[in-house]
Design an enzyme around this catalytic site. Structure first.
Site, short mmCIF file in Angstrom:
data_model
loop_
_atom_site.label_atom_id
_atom_site.label_comp_id
_atom_site.label_asym_id
_atom_site.label_seq_id
_atom_site.Cartn_x
_atom_site.Cartn_y
_atom_site.Cartn_z
N GLU A 263 46.14 51.18 44.89
CA GLU A 263 45.08 51.29 43.87
C GLU A 263 45.51 50.39 42.74
O GLU A 263 46.49 50.67 42.05
CB GLU A 263 44.95 52.77 43.46
N GLU A 394 42.30 41.11 33.88
CA GLU A 394 42.46 42.47 33.35
C GLU A 394 43.32 42.43 32.09
O GLU A 394 44.41 41.88 32.08
CB GLU A 394 43.14 43.34 34.41
#
Ligand code: ADP
Length: 484
Positions: A263, A394
């Site tokens: 993840e 990000e």
């Protein structure tokens, strides 16, 4: 209410007490049911990012320590856990859930101190959700054959689990609860800047009477994680963290037969259509990126607003930002707490500079940041281009890149134009539009007229560079099972 009126008054401080929390000076490694000194002889410090004060020292596990933890997990798997009736396993998981609930206030304050997240968030979201994950998976422990009829589900063995600093106790629960419910044993490594709640969880597990070695919790940094990944007697790796490390892990276990779930990062799109309830949408944007300091992998860090309402939404958003309180995470009024570490603050500040250099217009409300600790005001970037780094990479901070769109096709194309695909939000009055978008957006989770909602029964995970495998719900069980 005008801006002047909004800022005429302020809240009196409402600090959460810390007296009920006992923090030890030094924590050992939790191996085979005991807290032990590390073979490395080394300890590292965890500090409170809100005031830079020392919280405690934690053991740095080396290869030998990792090996001892894996050996304990293997023995517990072979001799105890895999032989125990599933119903009995379920009872232990329920017990851990209940004991976590009993120590919920303590866990919330510890999380707030160690991670810098607001007490509101730790108390109302992280800790209750972590308990709920244990409750939820406890219920599945003796129903695996019903969950997967005719498929004869079997446990994998020893699961190595590595978690990040953004949701320390919640990520520990996401990893440990399904692994136990499916009959596996665990070695979990906490993140180096947030090991405190993992060690409190270790205390809870010890007190719960869970057989020794079923859960082992170790601390250390990247090297410790890498040793766990490489250990030949680990059957499964579950990792949550950066895409960069996720790729390294994937390479390092290729061909080993170890099962893997990753993840990873995200750059999630929050999409506001002109027919959306704008005030709710603005609150959803704030919840999506500014609460929790943007330290959420699925944070709605890219905002797409339909052109006809863009002006209005941006005005409302700027107005709302002026009223957000940035400061001491222990204060119940605080909306945005501390950035988790100095290194993370430097990363965010680097992106603020990049955004300005790329020609985007930056907006930050006026706010007095505490003198000590790591803080960043909520930040908007307007006039952002698709190719700008602030809209592609990000940032992991309270920074929102705003773009506008005219048509549905355009926004789908723009939202999907990202290496990531973890989550998205859609705000519109039209149900059919929601369904259209949920099928076309390449994101693991799509929220409609809300954002950042979690439940143990609903699966979570990504597409593309956001990883693979799902956590939560029935899907979360399959990550720890093999089938005939
Ligand atoms: P972040 O950027 O969110 O800190 P990282 O991917 O660096 O994310 O860290 C997430 C977790 O992975 C932490 O527990 C960290 O110690 C661990 N980690 C870092 N490097 C490695 C590695 N090479 N192998 C395994 N685990 C690692």
């Amino acid at each position: 209410m005008g801006k002047e009126t909004q800022n005429m008054w302020s809240y009196a401080p409402a600090l959460e007490g810390t007296g009920h929390l006992t923090i030890q000076k030094k924590y050992g490694l939790f191996i085979n049911g005991e807290f032990v000194k590390p073979n490395s002889g080394k300890y590292f410090k965890s500090i409170n990012p809100a005031n830079e004060e020392l919280i405690a020292e934690f053991a740095e596990a080396n290869e030998k320590d990792v090996d001892l933890a894996v050996k304990a997990a293997r023995t517990a798997y072979d001799k105890t856990w895999s032989k125990m009736p599933a119903k009995e396993r379920g009872k232990y998981i329920y017990r851990i859930a209940r004991m976590m609930q009993e120590r919920a206030r303590e866990l919330a304050v510890a999380e707030c101190l160690d991670a810098g997240k607001t007490i509101r968030e730790a108390r109302d979201i992280d800790v209750p959700l972590a308990c709920n994950h244990f409750f939820y998976y406890a219920g599945w422990a003796d129903k695996l054959n019903e969950a997967f009829p005719g498929k004869k589900p079997k446990s994998l063995g020893v699961a190595g689990q590595i978690i990040p600093w953004n949701f320390p106790i919640l990520m520990a629960a996401w990893k440990i609860a399904p692994a136990l419910a499916t009959g596996n044993t665990v070695v979990l490594k906490a993140a180096e800047t947030t090991p405190l709640t993992a060690m409190i969880l270790a205390e809870i597990i010890q007190e719960s009477g869970l057989p020794n070695g079923v859960v082992n919790i170790i601390t250390g940094a990247g090297k410790t994680g890498a040793a766990l990944v490489k250990h030949p007697d680990v059957n499964k790796i579950a990792f949550t963290g950066s895409t960069e490390v996720g790729k390294l892990i994937q390479k390092s276990i290729a061909g080993s037969g170890k099962k893997l779930t990753l993840e990873l990062g995200g750059k999630s799109a929050n999409i506001i259509f002109e027919d959306a309830p704008l005030d709710q949408a603005v609150e959803g944007i704030v919840n999506g990126i500014f609460f929790n300091q943007g330290h959420v992998c699925c944070a709605g860090s890219r905002l797409f607003v339909q052109e006809s309402v863009a002006q209005k939404v941006i005005e409302k958003l700027k107005f709302r930002l002026e009223s957000l309180i940035v400061g001491n995470p222990l204060d119940k009024n605080t909306d945005i707490g501390a950035i988790n570490s100095k290194a993370q603050l430097e990363t965010i500040e680097k992106y603020l500079k990049i955004g300005k250099e790329e020609g985007a217009e930056m907006f930050q409300p006026k706010c007095d940041l505490p003198k000590k600790g790591y803080y960043c005001p909520p930040t908007l970037f307007l006039d952002v281009a698709q190719s700008n780094r602030i809209s592609q990479e990000e940032i992991f901070g309270p920074v929102l890149a705003i773009q506008t769109f005219r048509s549905i096709d355009e926004v789908i194309q723009k939202a999907n134009n990202s290496p990531y695909g973890l989550a998205a939000g859609v705000w519109t009055d039209k149900g059919s539009r929601i369904f259209n978008l949920t099928t076309q957006l390449r994101a693991g989770v799509v929220w409609a007229n809300t954002y950042n909602k979690f439940d143990p029964s609903s699966p979570f995970g990504g597409y593309k560079e956001s990883g693979f495998g799902r956590e939560g719900g029935l899907h979360g069980l399959t990550a720890y099972l093999k089938f005939d």
